[in-house]
Design an enzyme around this catalytic site. Structure first.
Site, PDB file in Angstrom:
ATOM      1  N   ASP A   1      -0.656   9.390  -4.275  1.00 30.89           N
ATOM      2  CA  ASP A   1       0.178   8.765  -3.253  1.00 30.89           C
ATOM      3  C   ASP A   1      -0.265   9.262  -1.879  1.00 30.89           C
ATOM      4  O   ASP A   1      -0.328  10.482  -1.654  1.00 30.89           O
ATOM      5  CB  ASP A   1       1.646   9.145  -3.515  1.00 30.89           C
ATOM      6  CG  ASP A   1       2.610   8.402  -2.600  1.00 30.89           C
ATOM      7  OD1 ASP A   1       2.170   7.875  -1.556  1.00 30.89           O
ATOM      8  OD2 ASP A   1       3.808   8.360  -2.937  1.00 30.89           O
ATOM      9  N   ALA A   2      -0.553   8.333  -0.979  1.00 31.95           N
ATOM     10  CA  ALA A   2      -1.015   8.708   0.367  1.00 31.95           C
ATOM     11  C   ALA A   2       0.036   9.511   1.131  1.00 31.95           C
ATOM     12  O   ALA A   2      -0.297  10.182   2.106  1.00 31.95           O
ATOM     13  CB  ALA A   2      -1.373   7.446   1.148  1.00 31.95           C
TER      14      ALA A   2
ATOM     15  N   GLN B   1      -6.402   0.379 -10.803  1.00 39.44           N
ATOM     16  CA  GLN B   1      -7.451   0.222  -9.783  1.00 39.44           C
ATOM     17  C   GLN B   1      -8.412   1.411  -9.814  1.00 39.44           C
ATOM     18  O   GLN B   1      -9.619   1.252  -9.642  1.00 39.44           O
ATOM     19  CB  GLN B   1      -6.819   0.118  -8.383  1.00 39.44           C
ATOM     20  CG  GLN B   1      -6.185  -1.235  -8.107  1.00 39.44           C
ATOM     21  CD  GLN B   1      -5.703  -1.353  -6.668  1.00 39.44           C
ATOM     22  OE1 GLN B   1      -5.382  -0.361  -6.020  1.00 39.44           O
ATOM     23  NE2 GLN B   1      -5.635  -2.574  -6.168  1.00 39.44           N
TER      24      GLN B   1
ATOM     25  N   GLU C   1      -5.807  -2.090   5.401  1.00 32.17           N
ATOM     26  CA  GLU C   1      -4.647  -2.880   4.939  1.00 32.17           C
ATOM     27  C   GLU C   1      -3.854  -2.179   3.850  1.00 32.17           C
ATOM     28  O   GLU C   1      -3.430  -2.827   2.887  1.00 32.17           O
ATOM     29  CB  GLU C   1      -5.124  -4.231   4.386  1.00 32.17           C
ATOM     30  CG  GLU C   1      -5.256  -5.309   5.421  1.00 32.17           C
ATOM     31  CD  GLU C   1      -5.625  -6.643   4.780  1.00 32.17           C
ATOM     32  OE1 GLU C   1      -4.871  -7.105   3.907  1.00 32.17           O
ATOM     33  OE2 GLU C   1      -6.662  -7.197   5.156  1.00 32.17           O
TER      34      GLU C   1
ATOM     35  N   HIS D   1       1.976  -1.154   2.797  1.00 34.19           N
ATOM     36  CA  HIS D   1       2.781  -0.969   1.571  1.00 34.19           C
ATOM     37  C   HIS D   1       3.537   0.359   1.545  1.00 34.19           C
ATOM     38  O   HIS D   1       4.256   0.630   0.589  1.00 34.19           O
ATOM     39  CB  HIS D   1       1.864  -0.968   0.350  1.00 34.19           C
ATOM     40  CG  HIS D   1       1.179  -2.260   0.080  1.00 34.19           C
ATOM     41  ND1 HIS D   1       1.863  -3.401  -0.283  1.00 34.19           N
ATOM     42  CD2 HIS D   1      -0.135  -2.607   0.103  1.00 34.19           C
ATOM     43  CE1 HIS D   1       0.990  -4.376  -0.472  1.00 34.19           C
ATOM     44  NE2 HIS D   1      -0.219  -3.922  -0.237  1.00 34.19           N
TER      45      HIS D   1
HETATM   46  C1  LIG Z   1      -4.248  -4.713   0.216  1.00 33.28           C
HETATM   47  S1  LIG Z   1      -4.834  -3.460  -0.861  1.00 33.28           S
HETATM   48  C2  LIG Z   1      -6.275  -2.933   0.046  1.00 33.28           C
HETATM   49  C3  LIG Z   1      -7.230  -2.222  -0.842  1.00 33.28           C
HETATM   50  C4  LIG Z   1      -8.525  -1.752  -0.173  1.00 33.28           C
HETATM   51  N1  LIG Z   1      -8.255  -0.948   1.003  1.00 33.28           N
HETATM   52  C5  LIG Z   1      -9.393  -2.908   0.201  1.00 33.28           C
HETATM   53  O1  LIG Z   1      -9.518  -3.189   1.397  1.00 33.28           O
HETATM   54  O2  LIG Z   1      -9.977  -3.529  -0.704  1.00 33.28           O
HETATM   55  C6  LIG Z   1      -3.684  -2.126  -0.601  1.00 33.28           C
HETATM   56  C7  LIG Z   1      -4.039  -0.832  -1.327  1.00 33.28           C
HETATM   57  O3  LIG Z   1      -3.129   0.203  -0.927  1.00 33.28           O
HETATM   58  C8  LIG Z   1      -2.786   0.971  -2.065  1.00 33.28           C
HETATM   59  N2  LIG Z   1      -1.514   1.686  -1.816  1.00 33.28           N
HETATM   60  C9  LIG Z   1      -0.322   1.143  -1.494  1.00 33.28           C
HETATM   61  N3  LIG Z   1       0.616   2.113  -1.366  1.00 33.28           N
HETATM   62  C10 LIG Z   1      -0.019   3.291  -1.597  1.00 33.28           C
HETATM   63  C11 LIG Z   1       0.391   4.646  -1.597  1.00 33.28           C
HETATM   64  N4  LIG Z   1       1.657   4.996  -1.337  1.00 33.28           N
HETATM   65  N5  LIG Z   1      -0.533   5.603  -1.873  1.00 33.28           N
HETATM   66  C12 LIG Z   1      -1.824   5.263  -2.158  1.00 33.28           C
HETATM   67  N6  LIG Z   1      -2.278   3.994  -2.169  1.00 33.28           N
HETATM   68  C13 LIG Z   1      -1.389   3.012  -1.890  1.00 33.28           C
HETATM   69  C14 LIG Z   1      -2.682  -0.065  -3.163  1.00 33.28           C
HETATM   70  O4  LIG Z   1      -2.690   0.530  -4.433  1.00 33.28           O
HETATM   71  C15 LIG Z   1      -3.934  -0.888  -2.842  1.00 33.28           C
HETATM   72  O5  LIG Z   1      -5.053  -0.267  -3.403  1.00 33.28           O
END
Ligand SMILES: C[S@@+](CC[C@H](N)C(=O)[O-])C[C@H]1O[C@@H](n2cnc3c(N)ncnc32)[C@H](O)[C@@H]1O
Length: 261
Positions: free
Chosen positions: A120-121, A97, A138, A142
């Site tokens: 990683d957040a 991504q 959103e 995750h």
């Molecule tokens: C449902 S998508 C939403 C993407 C974006 N916010 C949008 O609205 O188009 C969830 C996003 O959260 C990211 N994500 C999930 N866990 C994460 C983590 N621990 N650290 C960073 N990003 C994370 C995923 O890689 C993905 O890009």
């Protein structure tokens, strides 16, 4: 078992690869927002509007620094730049991504006011007080440790800076037995749904002051999944079928705004 961030990253890497093989990747990976249930606005427009509902609450302007936590392929970050003139840094746990978002930003002429990083957040690679605002569309759904993520968001925010986020959640009253479509959605999409009742305390424990907690289900979820179901039809290879979530009233979405005091 809660999926690891690495597993979530692989899931989004694979989803993007499949989309690109099919021709094009959607720049926005979230639901739509409609003012009223019968609004004539098409889903594509409502999806951008959902981002706008976050961006206008960030209270940022030209030159401010915004972090997009879980930025997907960068659609919301680019929209935030267009709307505010802020500099937006996006992070995602999916390396694919990040490559794609960087490419999109360049094509949109925003290479100078955006930056995308694989991170990683739950362990943000930024010093304290490095952002004027943080958005998370959103994405916390995750993340296995919400308290840690919210602590990290507070740490990188300057005092007075705002965090705006949305989460899918199970609305009250919750049936004693979870709806099977919600169980399947969570399993297939590697999602855990928060309890909205816990959210004010969660934000306070992270050192954030709650400003707004809004159930936006009637503007978002049901219509989104109904229209998405029509759009995908009988397509194969989906993580879950959106039609299964139509008419499940406890499946909702909330928006939260908090401030670093
Ligand atoms: C449902 S998508 C939403 C993407 C974006 N916010 C949008 O609205 O188009 C969830 C996003 O959260 C990211 N994500 C999930 N866990 C994460 C983590 N621990 N650290 C960073 N990003 C994370 C995923 O890689 C993905 O890009």
């Amino acid at each position: 078992m809660t999926p690891t961030p690495e597993a979530v990253g692989r899931l989004y890497d694979d989803l993007l690869e499949a989309e690109l093989e099919g021709g094009a990747a959607d720049p926005n990976l979230h639901i739509g927002y409609w003012d009223t249930p019968d609004s004539p606005v098409p889903r594509a427009e409502a999806v951008v509007r959902f981002t706008d509902e976050h961006v206008r609450r960030l209270h940022v302007t030209t030159g401010d620094r915004v972090l997009d936590m879980g930025c997907g392929v960068g659609g919301p970050a680019l929209r935030a730049v267009d709307l505010t003139g802020a500099h937006v840094t996006g992070i995602s746990i999916s390396a694919a991504q990040i490559t794609h978002a960087t490419h999109l930003a360049k094509s949109a002429g925003h290479a100078d006011n955006t930056k995308f990083l694989h991170a990683d957040a739950m362990a943000l690679p930024f010093p304290d007080s490095s952002f004027d605002a943080v958005m998370a569309i959103e994405s916390l759904i995750h993340m296995p440790d919400r308290e840690r993520v919210l602590n990290e968001a507070r740490r990188v925010l300057r005092p007075g800076g705002r965090l705006v986020l949305t989460e899918l959640f199970e609305r009250a009253p919750r049936p004693t037995r979870r709806h099977p479509a919600i169980t399947e959605f969570c399993r297939a999409s590697m999602v855990s749904l928060p309890n909205a009742d816990d959210y004010p305390a969660l934000l306070h424990r992270a050192g954030l002051r709650l400003r707004e907690l809004l159930d936006i289900t009637d503007h978002t979820v049901q219509r989104n999944f109904r229209e998405l179901a029509d759009l995908v039809g009988d397509a194969k290879g989906l993580l879950f079928h959106p039609r299964d979530l139509v008419g499940v009233p406890e499946f909702g979405c909330f928006l939260a705004v908090a401030e670093h005091p």
